[in-house]
Design a protein around this motif. Sequence first.
Motif, PDB file in Angstrom:
ATOM      1  N   TYR A 188       0.826  -1.208   0.000  1.00 33.31           N
ATOM      2  CA  TYR A 188       0.000   0.000   0.000  1.00 33.31           C
ATOM      3  C   TYR A 188       0.863   1.262   0.000  1.00 33.31           C
ATOM      4  O   TYR A 188       0.529   2.240  -0.654  1.00 33.31           O
ATOM      5  N   ARG A 209      -1.045   7.531  -4.047  1.00 29.05           N
ATOM      6  CA  ARG A 209      -2.229   7.813  -3.239  1.00 29.05           C
ATOM      7  C   ARG A 209      -2.473   9.312  -3.187  1.00 29.05           C
ATOM      8  O   ARG A 209      -1.534  10.097  -3.280  1.00 29.05           O
ATOM      9  N   TRP A 234     -13.706  -6.676   1.414  1.00 29.27           N
ATOM     10  CA  TRP A 234     -12.959  -5.655   0.681  1.00 29.27           C
ATOM     11  C   TRP A 234     -11.470  -5.675   1.015  1.00 29.27           C
ATOM     12  O   TRP A 234     -10.621  -5.623   0.110  1.00 29.27           O
ATOM     13  N   PHE A 262      -8.505  -6.042  -1.766  1.00 34.51           N
ATOM     14  CA  PHE A 262      -7.646  -4.901  -2.076  1.00 34.51           C
ATOM     15  C   PHE A 262      -6.209  -5.133  -1.606  1.00 34.51           C
ATOM     16  O   PHE A 262      -5.270  -5.089  -2.400  1.00 34.51           O
ATOM     17  N   LEU A 295      -7.377  -4.091  -7.837  1.00 31.95           N
ATOM     18  CA  LEU A 295      -7.870  -2.722  -7.733  1.00 31.95           C
ATOM     19  C   LEU A 295      -9.229  -2.541  -8.397  1.00 31.95           C
ATOM     20  O   LEU A 295     -10.121  -1.895  -7.836  1.00 31.95           O
ATOM     21  N   SER A 344     -11.824  -4.406  -6.424  1.00 29.37           N
ATOM     22  CA  SER A 344     -12.024  -3.699  -5.154  1.00 29.37           C
ATOM     23  C   SER A 344     -12.952  -2.508  -5.350  1.00 29.37           C
ATOM     24  O   SER A 344     -13.807  -2.225  -4.500  1.00 29.37           O
ATOM     25  N   LEU A 345     -12.781  -1.832  -6.478  1.00 27.40           N
ATOM     26  CA  LEU A 345     -13.656  -0.691  -6.779  1.00 27.40           C
ATOM     27  C   LEU A 345     -15.099  -1.155  -7.002  1.00 27.40           C
ATOM     28  O   LEU A 345     -16.029  -0.569  -6.439  1.00 27.40           O
ATOM     29  N   ILE A 356     -16.515  -2.210  -3.559  1.00 24.41           N
ATOM     30  CA  ILE A 356     -16.833  -1.142  -2.625  1.00 24.41           C
ATOM     31  C   ILE A 356     -18.043  -0.328  -3.105  1.00 24.41           C
ATOM     32  O   ILE A 356     -18.809   0.190  -2.290  1.00 24.41           O
ATOM     33  N   THR A 358     -14.543   4.886  -0.820  1.00 19.83           N
ATOM     34  CA  THR A 358     -14.866   4.620  -2.224  1.00 19.83           C
ATOM     35  C   THR A 358     -14.095   5.573  -3.128  1.00 19.83           C
ATOM     36  O   THR A 358     -13.519   5.161  -4.137  1.00 19.83           O
ATOM     37  N   THR A 380     -10.490   4.471  -3.121  1.00 22.44           N
ATOM     38  CA  THR A 380     -10.321   3.274  -3.947  1.00 22.44           C
ATOM     39  C   THR A 380     -10.331   3.648  -5.430  1.00 22.44           C
ATOM     40  O   THR A 380      -9.516   3.141  -6.211  1.00 22.44           O
ATOM     41  N   TYR A 410      -7.295   3.084  -7.984  1.00 20.32           N
ATOM     42  CA  TYR A 410      -7.522   2.293  -9.209  1.00 20.32           C
ATOM     43  C   TYR A 410      -7.090   3.071 -10.461  1.00 20.32           C
ATOM     44  O   TYR A 410      -6.431   2.527 -11.345  1.00 20.32           O
TER      45      TYR A 410
END
Length: 170
Positions: A36, A41, A97, A101, A107, A110-111, A114, A150, A153, A157
């Motif tokens: 991560y 990010r 989730w 993730f 990714l 995960s999107l 979520i 969300t 994420t 993504y």
Amino acid sequence: MSNFKIPWLPITLATVPNIGGFIGGIYVRKNIKGWYETLNRPSWRPPNYMFAPVWTTLYTGMGYASFIVYRDGGGFQGAAKIPLILYSSQLLLNWAWSPLFFHFHKLKWSLFEICALWANVAGCTVAFYQVNKVAGSLMIPYLGWLSLATALTYYIYKNNPETPKEPIKD
């Protein structure tokens, strides 16, 4: 001798979501501090130390809300049946989730997951509110935090490559 009784059901229902969250946290911990941290990010993301206390508070609130709905809606035999089914399904989606993730690094999935979770929680919040206004209101902070999760994420993504597949060996 006191007539005090320990309220086991509300304590249990407020604790169950935390147990799943705790187990999931242990399962993915190494990827939070490893993988991560390598991702692109957004600057607006909350710091990592915020997630555990926020999720503990949210899990406890949603668990207690489920108790209120169970109590006031007649359990699974009454008006609480559909709200509690929505609650149970959103809890499973919530717990799914993190591994999707952080462990599997999926990714895109995960999107999608979520987004399905967000829709489920929104429906659960409305359903809880119809049984008991306090219970529905207890779900609103969760929906707010989930909205942030969300958006986070989605950002990750869009701004990071999917984990490359292992090459196929002949």
